[in-house]
Scaffold this motif. Structure first.
Motif, PDB file in Angstrom:
ATOM      1  N   ASP A 298       4.982  16.466   0.568  1.00 14.17           N
ATOM      2  CA  ASP A 298       4.019  15.472   1.031  1.00 14.17           C
ATOM      3  C   ASP A 298       4.669  14.392   1.882  1.00 14.17           C
ATOM      4  N   LEU A 299       3.860  13.792   2.722  1.00 11.83           N
ATOM      5  CA  LEU A 299       4.245  12.613   3.478  1.00 11.83           C
ATOM      6  C   LEU A 299       3.821  11.421   2.619  1.00 11.83           C
ATOM      7  N   ILE A 300       4.781  10.613   2.196  1.00 12.64           N
ATOM      8  CA  ILE A 300       4.490   9.470   1.327  1.00 12.64           C
ATOM      9  C   ILE A 300       5.083   8.231   1.986  1.00 12.64           C
ATOM     10  N   MET A 301       4.203   7.252   2.271  1.00  9.55           N
ATOM     11  CA  MET A 301       4.658   6.054   2.953  1.00  9.55           C
ATOM     12  C   MET A 301       4.109   4.812   2.284  1.00  9.55           C
ATOM     13  N   GLU A 302       4.900   3.756   2.354  1.00 10.46           N
ATOM     14  CA  GLU A 302       4.504   2.447   1.833  1.00 10.46           C
ATOM     15  C   GLU A 302       4.611   1.424   2.966  1.00 10.46           C
TER      16      GLU A 302
ATOM     17  N   SER B 199      -8.657  23.219   7.201  1.00  8.23           N
ATOM     18  CA  SER B 199     -10.076  23.431   6.920  1.00  8.23           C
ATOM     19  C   SER B 199     -10.416  23.778   5.475  1.00  8.23           C
ATOM     20  N   LYS B 200      -9.543  24.441   4.762  1.00  7.21           N
ATOM     21  CA  LYS B 200      -9.892  24.989   3.448  1.00  7.21           C
ATOM     22  C   LYS B 200     -10.307  23.923   2.435  1.00  7.21           C
ATOM     23  N   TRP B 201      -9.686  22.784   2.446  1.00  6.12           N
ATOM     24  CA  TRP B 201      -9.949  21.760   1.432  1.00  6.12           C
ATOM     25  C   TRP B 201     -10.714  20.570   1.996  1.00  6.12           C
ATOM     26  N   GLY B 202     -11.369  20.750   3.117  1.00  2.00           N
ATOM     27  CA  GLY B 202     -12.153  19.671   3.705  1.00  2.00           C
ATOM     28  C   GLY B 202     -11.322  18.627   4.432  1.00  2.00           C
ATOM     29  N   HIS B 203     -10.144  19.013   4.874  1.00  2.00           N
ATOM     30  CA  HIS B 203      -9.305  18.071   5.611  1.00  2.00           C
ATOM     31  C   HIS B 203      -9.896  17.792   6.986  1.00  2.00           C
ATOM     32  N   LYS B 204      -9.812  16.528   7.381  1.00  2.00           N
ATOM     33  CA  LYS B 204     -10.323  16.131   8.695  1.00  2.00           C
ATOM     34  C   LYS B 204      -9.210  15.707   9.646  1.00  2.00           C
ATOM     35  N   TYR B 205      -8.088  15.226   9.082  1.00  2.00           N
ATOM     36  CA  TYR B 205      -6.987  14.773   9.929  1.00  2.00           C
ATOM     37  C   TYR B 205      -5.705  14.839   9.111  1.00  2.00           C
ATOM     38  N   ILE B 206      -4.693  15.512   9.656  1.00  2.00           N
ATOM     39  CA  ILE B 206      -3.398  15.636   8.975  1.00  2.00           C
ATOM     40  C   ILE B 206      -2.391  14.779   9.749  1.00  2.00           C
ATOM     41  N   TYR B 207      -1.632  13.966   9.039  1.00  2.00           N
ATOM     42  CA  TYR B 207      -0.709  13.004   9.634  1.00  2.00           C
ATOM     43  C   TYR B 207       0.732  13.488   9.606  1.00  2.00           C
ATOM     44  N   ASP B 208       1.499  12.971  10.557  1.00  2.00           N
ATOM     45  CA  ASP B 208       2.941  13.072  10.484  1.00  2.00           C
ATOM     46  C   ASP B 208       3.478  11.643  10.337  1.00  2.00           C
ATOM     47  N   ARG B 209       4.770  11.538  10.150  1.00  2.00           N
ATOM     48  CA  ARG B 209       5.377  10.224   9.905  1.00  2.00           C
ATOM     49  C   ARG B 209       5.103   9.243  11.042  1.00  2.00           C
TER      50      ARG B 209
ATOM     51  N   VAL C 110       0.860  -1.174   0.000  1.00  2.00           N
ATOM     52  CA  VAL C 110       0.000   0.000   0.000  1.00  2.00           C
ATOM     53  C   VAL C 110       0.905   1.235   0.000  1.00  2.00           C
ATOM     54  N   ARG C 111       0.479   2.296  -0.700  1.00  2.00           N
ATOM     55  CA  ARG C 111       1.218   3.564  -0.728  1.00  2.00           C
ATOM     56  C   ARG C 111       0.220   4.698  -0.560  1.00  2.00           C
ATOM     57  N   PHE C 112       0.474   5.550   0.449  1.00  2.00           N
ATOM     58  CA  PHE C 112      -0.366   6.716   0.695  1.00  2.00           C
ATOM     59  C   PHE C 112       0.478   7.981   0.629  1.00  2.00           C
ATOM     60  N   SER C 113      -0.054   8.978  -0.064  1.00  2.00           N
ATOM     61  CA  SER C 113       0.539  10.310  -0.120  1.00  2.00           C
ATOM     62  C   SER C 113      -0.473  11.274   0.486  1.00  2.00           C
ATOM     63  N   THR C 114      -0.015  12.115   1.403  1.00  2.00           N
ATOM     64  CA  THR C 114      -0.912  12.996   2.145  1.00  2.00           C
ATOM     65  C   THR C 114      -0.137  14.232   2.598  1.00  2.00           C
ATOM     66  N   PRO C 115      -0.813  15.325   2.926  1.00  2.00           N
ATOM     67  CA  PRO C 115      -0.080  16.477   3.464  1.00  2.00           C
ATOM     68  C   PRO C 115       0.729  16.070   4.698  1.00  2.00           C
TER      69      PRO C 115
END
Length: 175
Positions: A167-171, A118-128, A77-82
């Protein structure tokens, strides 16, 4: 073997099953908070770019457990997120230049951080650290922080469609 692109939006990836609730480009229109309609061990790769921040923490964790369920042994699995760390670092240093280079120009560091939440409908921002914990709890191993458009897996190499924005990108791999 199936490859799933979750929350595809306007980015259609040929050879993948593009899934989104609202996108006209989606091969399947699904509410991803309700689970994946695939059998256990039937998917080889799962990718998502700038989707997970739009669902609650609880819904993301349920989705991640479901991703693990549908992946084959050795599936990835690979996710890219703020990236929360980058956002907070910019706030602390009052550095708005990173935003301006991408045509997003908040006037102050305060507005920059609030836009991210809030601007883009974000509900939860992750860190590594938080994303790593989520991966581990779902059962993933070989969890890696990845560079933008880089991967050891050919299926993910050069896959990001959005401009680079720290971006934070993790696999993670199902073992």
């Amino acid at each position: 073997m199936k490859k799933l692109h979750l929350g595809c939006g306007t980015n259609y990836i040929k050879g993948w099953i593009n899934i989104d609730l609202d996108s006209k480009l989606a091969d399947k229109k699904l509410d991803l908070t309700k689970g994946l309609p695939y059998s256990e061990g039937s998917v080889s790769h799962i990718y998502s770019e700038h989707f997970i921040e739009h669902v609650s923490y609880t819904d993301f964790k349920k989705l991640l457990f479901d991703c693990y369920r549908v992946l084959i042994k050795g599936g990835v699995v690979r996710f890219s997120t703020p990236n929360l760390k980058w956002i907070v670092d910019c706030y602390i240093t009052n550095n708005l230049e990173g935003c301006k280079e991408h045509a997003w120009c908040p006037e102050t560091a305060c507005k920059m951080i609030n836009d991210n939440f809030s601007k883009w409908g974000h509900k939860y921002i992750y860190d590594r650290e938080e994303l790593t914990i989520c991966f581990l709890e779902a059962g993933f191993s070989d969890i890696k922080l990845c560079e933008w458009k880089q991967s050891e897996h050919a299926e993910f190499f050069n896959i990001e469609s959005r401009f680079y924005h720290h971006d934070l990108i993790m696999e993670g791999t199902k073992r």
